[in-house]
Write a protein that holds these residues in place. Structure first.
Motif, PDB file in Angstrom:
ATOM      1  N   GLN A  41       3.453  -0.066  20.633  1.00  0.00           N
ATOM      2  CA  GLN A  41       3.430  -0.110  22.091  1.00  0.00           C
ATOM      3  C   GLN A  41       4.476  -1.111  22.541  1.00  0.00           C
ATOM      4  OE1 GLN A  41      -0.563   0.023  24.019  1.00  0.00           O
ATOM      5  NE2 GLN A  41      -1.263  -0.559  21.979  1.00  0.00           N
ATOM      6  N   SER A  42       5.207  -0.764  23.597  1.00  0.00           N
ATOM      7  CA  SER A  42       6.288  -1.638  24.050  1.00  0.00           C
ATOM      8  C   SER A  42       5.791  -3.024  24.444  1.00  0.00           C
ATOM      9  CB  SER A  42       7.044  -0.991  25.210  1.00  0.00           C
ATOM     10  OG  SER A  42       6.156  -0.728  26.284  1.00  0.00           O
ATOM     11  N   ASP A  43       4.599  -3.123  25.009  1.00  0.00           N
ATOM     12  CA  ASP A  43       4.093  -4.421  25.457  1.00  0.00           C
ATOM     13  C   ASP A  43       3.353  -5.203  24.367  1.00  0.00           C
ATOM     14  OD1 ASP A  43       5.062  -3.722  27.914  1.00  0.00           O
ATOM     15  OD2 ASP A  43       3.117  -3.174  28.742  1.00  0.00           O
ATOM     16  N   PHE A  44       2.904  -4.499  23.322  1.00  0.00           N
ATOM     17  CA  PHE A  44       2.032  -5.133  22.343  1.00  0.00           C
ATOM     18  C   PHE A  44       2.574  -5.143  20.929  1.00  0.00           C
ATOM     19  CE2 PHE A  44      -0.668  -3.430  25.733  1.00  0.00           C
ATOM     20  CZ  PHE A  44      -1.233  -4.605  26.178  1.00  0.00           C
ATOM     21  N   GLY A  45       3.732  -4.562  20.700  1.00  0.00           N
ATOM     22  CA  GLY A  45       4.306  -4.559  19.362  1.00  0.00           C
ATOM     23  C   GLY A  45       3.678  -3.516  18.465  1.00  0.00           C
ATOM     24  N   VAL A  46       3.609  -3.842  17.163  1.00  0.00           N
ATOM     25  CA  VAL A  46       3.109  -2.916  16.149  1.00  0.00           C
ATOM     26  C   VAL A  46       1.727  -3.362  15.679  1.00  0.00           C
ATOM     27  CG1 VAL A  46       3.515  -1.950  13.851  1.00  0.00           C
ATOM     28  CG2 VAL A  46       5.459  -2.431  15.369  1.00  0.00           C
ATOM     29  N   GLU A  47       0.793  -2.417  15.658  1.00  0.00           N
ATOM     30  CA  GLU A  47      -0.552  -2.664  15.148  1.00  0.00           C
ATOM     31  C   GLU A  47      -0.800  -1.669  14.020  1.00  0.00           C
ATOM     32  OE1 GLU A  47      -5.097  -1.484  16.380  1.00  0.00           O
ATOM     33  OE2 GLU A  47      -3.622  -1.742  17.967  1.00  0.00           O
ATOM     34  N   TYR A  48      -1.158  -2.156  12.852  1.00  0.00           N
ATOM     35  CA  TYR A  48      -1.489  -1.257  11.752  1.00  0.00           C
ATOM     36  C   TYR A  48      -2.907  -0.764  11.958  1.00  0.00           C
ATOM     37  CZ  TYR A  48       2.879  -2.682   9.859  1.00  0.00           C
ATOM     38  OH  TYR A  48       4.217  -2.903   9.715  1.00  0.00           O
ATOM     39  N   ALA A  49      -3.054   0.515  12.244  1.00  0.00           N
ATOM     40  CA  ALA A  49      -4.358   1.086  12.576  1.00  0.00           C
ATOM     41  C   ALA A  49      -5.209   1.289  11.333  1.00  0.00           C
ATOM     42  CB  ALA A  49      -4.180   2.401  13.324  1.00  0.00           C
ATOM     43  N   PHE A  50      -4.663   1.971  10.339  1.00  0.00           N
ATOM     44  CA  PHE A  50      -5.368   2.113   9.077  1.00  0.00           C
ATOM     45  C   PHE A  50      -4.452   2.674   8.012  1.00  0.00           C
ATOM     46  CE2 PHE A  50      -6.439   6.035  11.349  1.00  0.00           C
ATOM     47  CZ  PHE A  50      -6.310   7.021  10.393  1.00  0.00           C
ATOM     48  N   ASP A  51      -4.877   2.466   6.786  1.00  0.00           N
ATOM     49  CA  ASP A  51      -4.170   2.943   5.600  1.00  0.00           C
ATOM     50  C   ASP A  51      -5.266   3.197   4.576  1.00  0.00           C
ATOM     51  OD1 ASP A  51      -2.683   3.356   3.309  1.00  0.00           O
ATOM     52  OD2 ASP A  51      -1.464   1.554   3.530  1.00  0.00           O
ATOM     53  N   THR A  52      -5.409   4.427   4.130  1.00  0.00           N
ATOM     54  CA  THR A  52      -6.483   4.731   3.190  1.00  0.00           C
ATOM     55  C   THR A  52      -6.069   5.827   2.225  1.00  0.00           C
ATOM     56  OG1 THR A  52      -8.832   5.308   3.000  1.00  0.00           O
ATOM     57  CG2 THR A  52      -7.597   6.440   4.714  1.00  0.00           C
ATOM     58  N   GLN A  53      -6.622   5.763   1.039  1.00  0.00           N
ATOM     59  CA  GLN A  53      -6.518   6.887   0.123  1.00  0.00           C
ATOM     60  C   GLN A  53      -7.509   7.943   0.603  1.00  0.00           C
ATOM     61  OE1 GLN A  53      -6.571   3.658  -1.484  1.00  0.00           O
ATOM     62  NE2 GLN A  53      -4.363   3.859  -1.649  1.00  0.00           N
ATOM     63  N   ILE A  54      -7.255   9.187   0.189  1.00  0.00           N
ATOM     64  CA  ILE A  54      -8.097  10.307   0.602  1.00  0.00           C
ATOM     65  C   ILE A  54      -8.672  10.959  -0.654  1.00  0.00           C
ATOM     66  CG2 ILE A  54      -8.158  12.521   1.819  1.00  0.00           C
ATOM     67  CD1 ILE A  54      -5.704  11.454   3.450  1.00  0.00           C
ATOM     68  N   GLN A  55      -9.971  11.100  -0.685  1.00  0.00           N
ATOM     69  CA  GLN A  55     -10.664  11.692  -1.835  1.00  0.00           C
ATOM     70  C   GLN A  55     -10.328  13.173  -1.987  1.00  0.00           C
ATOM     71  OE1 GLN A  55     -14.892  11.161  -1.337  1.00  0.00           O
ATOM     72  NE2 GLN A  55     -14.698   8.962  -1.006  1.00  0.00           N
ATOM     73  N   GLY A  56     -10.442  13.669  -3.210  1.00  0.00           N
ATOM     74  CA  GLY A  56     -10.402  15.116  -3.409  1.00  0.00           C
ATOM     75  C   GLY A  56      -9.387  15.643  -4.394  1.00  0.00           C
ATOM     76  N   ALA A  57      -8.256  14.993  -4.568  1.00  0.00           N
ATOM     77  CA  ALA A  57      -7.263  15.498  -5.520  1.00  0.00           C
ATOM     78  C   ALA A  57      -7.759  15.250  -6.941  1.00  0.00           C
ATOM     79  CB  ALA A  57      -5.914  14.827  -5.310  1.00  0.00           C
ATOM     80  N   THR A  58      -7.486  16.196  -7.821  1.00  0.00           N
ATOM     81  CA  THR A  58      -7.901  16.039  -9.215  1.00  0.00           C
ATOM     82  C   THR A  58      -6.713  15.894 -10.156  1.00  0.00           C
ATOM     83  OG1 THR A  58      -8.056  18.436  -9.468  1.00  0.00           O
ATOM     84  CG2 THR A  58     -10.081  17.250  -8.852  1.00  0.00           C
TER      85      THR A  58
END
Length: 124
Positions: A41-58
């Motif tokens: 956001q131009s007024d608030f900079g960068v916010e890391y919302a989330f980073d996650t692995q995703i289940q299911g690949a074998t």
């Protein structure tokens, strides 16, 4: 104005016509194995919302094993794809712009096709 920057990592591509098929990425090609999302956001900079692995690949394609810092052992600690979809939908606001280095691939080939193949049918 908000920009939602996202990046998926997938289990990769199989090589058409190459046997053994057992070596192809499972449960299917381009299954998402990780997502990272940042909000800019131009007024608030960068916010890391989330980073996650995703289940299911074998299993992963060889290129993924050599170049992506995610291991099969990491995936059970991640989220299910339907949870990731809900998290992403909960983050989005009217007027947001989604940014990715290949947004068509991330949103259509990865997210939409994976959700469709897994019968994830949600308004989000």
């Amino acid at each position: 104005m908000r920009f939602i920057c996202l990046d998926f990592a997938t289990n990769g591509f199989g090589k058409k016509g190459v046997v053994p098929y057992a070596d192809w990425p499972r449960p299917f090609w381009n299954y998402p194995i990780q997502i990272a999302v940042a909000v800019v956001q131009s007024d608030f900079g960068v916010e890391y919302a989330f980073d996650t692995q995703i289940q299911g690949a074998t299993n992963f394609a060889p290129w993924v094993c050599e170049n992506v810092p995610v291991n099969l052992e990491d995936l059970p600690g991640g989220k299910k794809l339907d949870e990731v979809i809900l998290d992403l939908a909960g983050l989005l606001q009217e007027g947001d712009t989604i940014v990715a280095h290949n947004v068509d691939f991330d949103m259509n080939t990865v997210l939409a096709k994976a959700a469709g193949r897994l019968d994830i049918d949600t308004p989000e």
